[in-house]
Structures are given as structure tokens and as C-alpha cells.
Design a protein around this motif. Sequence first.
Motif, short mmCIF file in Angstrom:
data_model
loop_
_atom_site.label_atom_id
_atom_site.label_comp_id
_atom_site.label_asym_id
_atom_site.label_seq_id
_atom_site.Cartn_x
_atom_site.Cartn_y
_atom_site.Cartn_z
N SER A 1 1.19 -1.11 -0.30
CA SER A 1 0.05 -0.10 -0.23
C SER A 1 1.22 0.96 0.05
N ILE A 2 2.28 1.24 0.28
CA ILE A 2 2.86 1.98 0.41
C ILE A 2 2.65 3.37 -1.30
N GLN A 3 2.69 4.41 -0.88
CA GLN A 3 2.66 5.51 -2.47
C GLN A 3 4.13 6.34 -2.26
N GLU A 4 4.50 6.60 -1.12
CA GLU A 4 5.44 7.48 -1.70
C GLU A 4 6.93 7.56 -0.26
N ILE A 5 7.98 7.04 -0.68
CA ILE A 5 8.15 7.47 0.57
C ILE A 5 9.58 8.51 0.07
N ASP B 1 5.63 -2.37 -5.92
CA ASP B 1 5.40 -2.29 -7.82
C ASP B 1 5.02 -1.44 -8.08
N ASP B 2 3.79 -0.67 -7.45
CA ASP B 2 3.34 0.58 -8.11
C ASP B 2 3.80 1.88 -7.64
N LEU B 3 4.54 1.94 -7.19
CA LEU B 3 6.29 2.70 -6.53
C LEU B 3 6.76 3.87 -8.25
N THR B 4 6.33 4.61 -8.43
CA THR B 4 7.00 5.32 -9.98
C THR B 4 7.93 6.15 -9.08
N THR B 5 8.47 6.44 -8.02
CA THR B 5 9.19 7.34 -7.62
C THR B 5 10.42 6.30 -6.69
N LEU B 6 11.41 6.43 -6.74
CA LEU B 6 12.80 6.08 -6.03
C LEU B 6 13.58 7.68 -5.44
N PRO B 7 13.53 8.41 -4.28
CA PRO B 7 14.08 9.89 -4.73
C PRO B 7 15.58 9.79 -4.03
N HIS C 1 7.15 -0.83 -11.85
CA HIS C 1 6.08 0.68 -12.99
C HIS C 1 7.12 2.08 -12.54
N LEU C 2 8.70 2.19 -12.20
CA LEU C 2 9.51 2.93 -11.84
C LEU C 2 9.51 3.34 -12.93
N LYS C 3 10.08 4.86 -12.43
CA LYS C 3 9.69 5.28 -13.70
C LYS C 3 10.86 7.16 -13.94
N HIS C 4 11.75 7.04 -11.71
CA HIS C 4 12.41 7.62 -12.18
C HIS C 4 13.60 7.27 -10.77
N ILE C 5 14.64 7.14 -10.84
CA ILE C 5 15.78 6.99 -9.58
C ILE C 5 16.09 7.94 -9.87
#
Length: 206
Positions: free
Chosen positions: A90-94, A112-118, A136-140
Motif C-alpha cells: 500500500s506504500i505510495q510515497e517514500i 510494484d506501484d511505486l513510480t519514484t525512488l527519491p 512501474h518505476l519511472k524515476h530514480i
Amino acid sequence: FVPALDSNGLEVEINVENKTCVITGIGTCTDTDIIIPATHNDLPVLTIADEAFNNCDQLVSLKIENGVQHIGKQAFSQCSRLVSVDMASSIQEIGEGAFENCSELRNINLPDDLTTLPNSIFKNCSKLSDLALPLHLKHIGDHAFNSCYELTPMLPEGLESIGSKAFYNCDICYATLPTTLRTIADSGFESASFVEVTFGPNVESV
């Protein structure tokens, strides 16, 4: 906000208006294996606050129950004994630097639904080896895996950008860059050890 302690002694703040809760710290909890609950007194726990467990030396393993949505900046940074993290889907943002300088961290699962690793999320996690990047990662972000010496990640299709020094000083033996990748910032793979690297056709800048 109303401060409280959960049944294991973790610090909780209750938002009376929204009827939600935030985990804010270790409180009186003495456990080494910590569970972040999905509810407190029947109210949903949605967030782990910024720096909530920063420099928490007692923490060895962490489980975040399904329902928690947000992990704050540096929430678990410098937890020097933390070895494993079981993260809820359920984590949406880190937040930035959430696990920075966790020098004993070896394995963690990411939704798997995380799109950004900050920025700096796993910076200096030198023993991190068991990690699958979100589908579904888009940005590292910048320095995301800086000095993760043992990490050999599979970069997923769909990834669009890699930040500055994201994989600095990583021992990456083989890397096939996704066809969707467009941008690798300055020094994205500086000092990384490559045996072979294959660039996708859409890379615009390195």
C-alpha cells in the motif's frame, strides 16, 4: 493532533479532524523487530513521520502493515542494525533519505506501484543486495543507490530517468538499460564496475 502510544509503545499522533494516525517515533517500545500497524484504536495509520526512527540503534527488522501509505524523509535513516524490511504494497510515497546510512540493511521489498525512488533513499546501504526494483518505476533520484556495493539491480522497462550519482560506486556486473530510458544525469554510474552495459535506443543524454 493528540499524542499517544500504541500497544507496543510506539509514538502515535492522532488527527482528530481527519480521524487518521501518524507514527512519530520509537516511544517506549524496546522491541528489535518492529511492526508498524495499519490501525491504532480502529483509526487508520497512513503515515510514518519524517525522522520517526532516525538513528534507532535497536531496530533489526521492520514490517510495515498493509494500509500505511507514506514514509517520511529520513524516517529510518542511520538505523545501524537494521537488516530487513517487509514493506506493505500500500506504500505510495517514500521520502528522501528514508533508509540512508542503514549500513547492515540486506533485503527490502518495494511495492510494484511505486513510480519514484527519491534522492538518497538507500545511500550508503553498503550490504544491500536483495532488492527488486518496482515494475512501474519511472524515476530514480540523485544518490539513490550511492555506495550500494553489493547491489546488481535489474532496471525495469518503463524507467525514464536516472539521477546524478544514483549508482555511484556500485558493483554492477551487467546492465541492460531499458528502451524507455531517456536521461542519465551527470555521474549517474560514476565509479561503478561494469563488465558489460547495453544502452537502449532512446537515451538522449548521459
